[in-house]
Design an enzyme around this catalytic site. Structure first.
Site, PDB file in Angstrom:
ATOM      1  N   ASP A 166       0.835  -1.198   0.000  1.00  0.00           N
ATOM      2  CA  ASP A 166       0.000   0.000   0.000  1.00  0.00           C
ATOM      3  C   ASP A 166       0.872   1.251   0.000  1.00  0.00           C
ATOM      4  O   ASP A 166       2.094   1.177   0.021  1.00  0.00           O
ATOM      5  CB  ASP A 166      -0.954  -0.001   1.205  1.00  0.00           C
ATOM      6  CG  ASP A 166      -0.245  -0.345   2.508  1.00  0.00           C
ATOM      7  OD1 ASP A 166       1.009  -0.304   2.528  1.00  0.00           O
ATOM      8  OD2 ASP A 166      -0.931  -0.646   3.486  1.00  0.00           O
ATOM      9  N   HIS A 167       0.219   2.389  -0.054  1.00  0.00           N
ATOM     10  CA  HIS A 167       0.891   3.680  -0.067  1.00  0.00           C
ATOM     11  C   HIS A 167       0.351   4.515   1.098  1.00  0.00           C
ATOM     12  O   HIS A 167      -0.750   4.261   1.604  1.00  0.00           O
ATOM     13  CB  HIS A 167       0.647   4.383  -1.405  1.00  0.00           C
ATOM     14  CG  HIS A 167       1.379   3.751  -2.545  1.00  0.00           C
ATOM     15  ND1 HIS A 167       2.554   4.254  -3.057  1.00  0.00           N
ATOM     16  CD2 HIS A 167       1.096   2.635  -3.270  1.00  0.00           C
ATOM     17  CE1 HIS A 167       2.972   3.474  -4.040  1.00  0.00           C
ATOM     18  NE2 HIS A 167       2.106   2.483  -4.194  1.00  0.00           N
ATOM     19  N   PRO A 168       1.096   5.541   1.505  1.00  0.00           N
ATOM     20  CA  PRO A 168       0.698   6.336   2.679  1.00  0.00           C
ATOM     21  C   PRO A 168      -0.414   7.335   2.347  1.00  0.00           C
ATOM     22  O   PRO A 168      -0.172   8.533   2.157  1.00  0.00           O
ATOM     23  CB  PRO A 168       2.002   7.032   3.070  1.00  0.00           C
ATOM     24  CG  PRO A 168       2.766   7.152   1.795  1.00  0.00           C
ATOM     25  CD  PRO A 168       2.425   5.929   0.999  1.00  0.00           C
TER      26      PRO A 168
END
Length: 204
Positions: free
Chosen positions: A72-74
């Site tokens: 995932d990404h922030p």
């Protein structure tokens, strides 16, 4: 199909394998990427799979182009980009964000024994797919999948149960996936020929 080995996994050309561990008679298809994966006995994945932070049980059947544990990404930060956590790739004096990678590695997906993950399916981090479950081709799985069920769609929904609950419970209790190699060979004609009820009656 190659003769598989109890000692060494059969890893085909073009694979990228990092911090992963393999049981007996395991096969990894061409071009597959594995990172922090534990692959149980007799399990395999077909070509071009991408698995990260995954525990796979015994006798799992993973079709081609499956992704499990997609990173995932922030999304809560000012930027989504990986310069936030792969910072050393951009600046010589900036380290990567070790905390970010530690959190990512802790979000383990779990695939049960004797499962079938269909072509192109995606299973998100921290999802558990129960023993004997089937995930249909192209399915996106964001929540746990109950044992001995068949799910499909985006996002995954129950299609039907494979067996009545009593049979599913009896299979779990039998746990044939823990039998040794010789016992599996002895029972092979019955695996091939007997209806599930007769198989359970004979071996339970």
């Amino acid at each position: 199909m190659p003769k598989l080995s109890a000692e060494t996994p059969h890893i085909k050309d073009g694979c990228d394998v990092v911090n992963s561990h393999f049981g007996r008679f395991v096969e990894i298809g061409m071009g597959t990427r594995l990172a922090q994966v534990v692959m149980g006995d007799y399990s395999y994945c077909d070509r071009m799979c991408d698995l990260a932070n995954v525990e796979v049980g015994n006798f799992a059947n993973i079709a081609s182009f499956v992704r499990i544990g997609a990173t995932d990404h922030p999304i809560e930060k000012a930027s989504l980009h990986h310069f936030l956590y792969r910072s050393a790739s951009y600046w010589e004096d900036e380290p990567d964000d070790a905390d970010w990678f530690e959190r990512r590695a802790s979000r383990v997906a779990r695939i049960g024994h004797d499962t079938w993950i269909g072509h192109g399916a995606m299973i998100k981090p921290e999802v558990t797919v129960g023993n004997g479950a089937i995930v249909a081709s192209g399915t996106v799985v964001t929540k746990d999948v109950e044992p001995y069920t068949i799910v499909g769609g985006n996002t995954a929904k129950l299609i039907r149960r494979r067996f009545p609950e009593a049979i599913a419970e009896a299979l779990d209790e039998l746990a044939w996936w823990d039998w040794d190699h010789d016992a599996l060979q002895t029972a092979l004609p019955d695996f091939r020929a007997l209806p599930i009820e007769a198989f359970l009656e004979k071996y339970s």
